[in-house]
Write a protein that holds these residues in place. Structure first.
Motif, PDB file in Angstrom:
ATOM      1  N   GLY A 186       2.482  10.810   0.629  1.00  9.55           N
ATOM      2  CA  GLY A 186       3.283  11.043   1.724  1.00  9.55           C
ATOM      3  C   GLY A 186       3.143  10.055   2.962  1.00  9.55           C
ATOM      4  O   GLY A 186       2.113   9.262   2.765  1.00  9.55           O
ATOM      5  N   GLU A 187       3.973  10.288   3.864  1.00  3.98           N
ATOM      6  CA  GLU A 187       3.515   9.230   5.222  1.00  3.98           C
ATOM      7  C   GLU A 187       2.116   9.832   5.736  1.00  3.98           C
ATOM      8  O   GLU A 187       1.837  10.977   6.259  1.00  3.98           O
ATOM      9  N   LYS A 188       1.273   8.813   6.079  1.00  5.17           N
ATOM     10  CA  LYS A 188      -0.076   9.019   6.263  1.00  5.17           C
ATOM     11  C   LYS A 188      -0.403   8.241   7.526  1.00  5.17           C
ATOM     12  O   LYS A 188       0.099   7.245   7.841  1.00  5.17           O
ATOM     13  N   GLN A 189      -1.302   8.760   8.468  1.00  2.00           N
ATOM     14  CA  GLN A 189      -1.622   7.756   9.798  1.00  2.00           C
ATOM     15  C   GLN A 189      -2.802   6.759   9.198  1.00  2.00           C
ATOM     16  O   GLN A 189      -3.642   7.077   8.243  1.00  2.00           O
ATOM     17  N   GLU A 190      -2.734   5.549   9.567  1.00  2.00           N
ATOM     18  CA  GLU A 190      -3.714   4.349   9.273  1.00  2.00           C
ATOM     19  C   GLU A 190      -4.452   4.386  10.382  1.00  2.00           C
ATOM     20  O   GLU A 190      -4.268   4.231  11.509  1.00  2.00           O
TER      21      GLU A 190
ATOM     22  N   GLU B 282      -5.544   8.118   1.992  1.00  2.00           N
ATOM     23  CA  GLU B 282      -5.598   7.457   3.499  1.00  2.00           C
ATOM     24  C   GLU B 282      -5.886   6.290   3.404  1.00  2.00           C
ATOM     25  O   GLU B 282      -6.295   5.311   2.459  1.00  2.00           O
ATOM     26  N   SER B 283      -5.766   5.555   4.636  1.00  2.00           N
ATOM     27  CA  SER B 283      -6.062   4.214   4.715  1.00  2.00           C
ATOM     28  C   SER B 283      -6.823   3.716   5.995  1.00  2.00           C
ATOM     29  O   SER B 283      -6.568   4.358   6.865  1.00  2.00           O
ATOM     30  N   VAL B 284      -7.815   2.915   5.933  1.00  2.00           N
ATOM     31  CA  VAL B 284      -8.628   2.462   7.020  1.00  2.00           C
ATOM     32  C   VAL B 284      -8.763   1.094   6.916  1.00  2.00           C
ATOM     33  O   VAL B 284      -9.054   0.397   5.896  1.00  2.00           O
ATOM     34  N   SER B 285      -8.876   0.308   8.196  1.00  2.00           N
ATOM     35  CA  SER B 285      -9.106  -0.999   8.254  1.00  2.00           C
ATOM     36  C   SER B 285     -10.001  -1.280   9.392  1.00  2.00           C
ATOM     37  O   SER B 285      -9.899  -0.852  10.383  1.00  2.00           O
TER      38      SER B 285
ATOM     39  N   LEU C  76      -8.746   6.195  -1.096  1.00  2.75           N
ATOM     40  CA  LEU C  76      -8.717   5.679   0.299  1.00  2.75           C
ATOM     41  C   LEU C  76      -8.713   4.323   0.212  1.00  2.75           C
ATOM     42  O   LEU C  76      -9.505   3.538  -0.398  1.00  2.75           O
ATOM     43  N   ASN C  77      -7.415   3.730   0.545  1.00  2.00           N
ATOM     44  CA  ASN C  77      -7.396   2.320   0.976  1.00  2.00           C
ATOM     45  C   ASN C  77      -7.979   1.591   1.930  1.00  2.00           C
ATOM     46  O   ASN C  77      -8.003   2.130   3.102  1.00  2.00           O
TER      47      ASN C  77
END
Length: 227
Positions: A120-124, A144-147, A168-169
């Motif tokens: 679904g739509e997740k916070q990055e 989830e995604s972290v950059s 986890l991206n």
């Protein structure tokens, strides 16, 4: 895994200390500073990595480079020959890295794609020229995604509630990402490195029904450490 690496390094240091001590007492005559002794700084970590690292490609490449440099220093291979072969060897090393990574992680890549498509739509979470601490304590964790771009991110998953399969991206571009994993979760890494890489120091979970975390990492002049 970290304990094993510390034990091996301890044994190496003990052996060097014993040899230096025996030389000082004139009991033996072992030349520690032989031609090409500096290649040990490449060879020893590579050999240790073969026994302790989950991904063997990096240690194998390091071992190959160290052996070639040692042979050059010993005069077995002329430096001119190695210089002529430098570019072909670089292509072979890159090719082997791509082949091994694609063969080993093709199933993981398909699973990551599937999990991302159904997420679904997740916070990055992103850190640009800054640092950020992200904690999922008491929260459900699926995708989830972290950059980190010229910055750093610490992602704490130790107290998160994991789905049976989660992803986890991670993107590390001229930056670094630290991921803290609980020992009850299996970790599968799929990475795309460009002058960077992923260091997986997480515990090797053996529980049959343990949840699996797929770490989908892109590293450009940056690094990701899982621990």
């Amino acid at each position: 895994m970290k304990t094993t690496k510390n034990v091996v390094w301890g044994l190496v240091l003990i052996a060097i200390g014993v040899i230096v001590g025996l030389n000082a007492l004139d009991i033996v005559k072992i030349n520690v500073f032989f031609d090409g002794w500096w290649t040990l700084f490449i060879l020893v970590p590579s050999v240790i990595g073969l026994f302790t690292d989950k991904q063997k490609t990096g240690p194998l490449i390091g071992l190959l480079i160290g052996v070639l440099l040692l042979l050059v220093a010993q005069g077995v291979i002329p430096f001119g020959v190695l210089w002529k072969l430098a570019f072909p060897l670089l292509l072979v090393i890159i090719g082997l890295s791509l082949v091994f990574r694609n063969v080993i992680s093709s199933a993981a890549k398909d699973k990551i794609r599937s999990l991302n498509e159904h997420a679904g739509e997740k916070q990055e979470y992103c850190a640009v020229f800054a640092g950020q601490d992200v904690s999922f304590a008491g929260q459900p964790f699926e995708t989830e995604s972290v950059s980190a771009v010229f910055g750093g991110v610490k992602c704490d998953l130790r107290n998160a509630t994991f789905a049976q399969e989660a992803v986890l991206n991670v993107s590390a571009i001229f930056g670094g990402v630290d991921i803290l994993i609980p020992p009850t979760v299996k970790v599968v890494v799929h990475s795309t490195p460009l002058f960077g890489g992923v260091s997986d120091r997480s515990s090797d979970c053996k529980e049959e029904n343990a949840p699996t975390l797929y770490v989908n990492a892109t590293c450009m002049f940056g690094g990701v450490e899982i621990k």
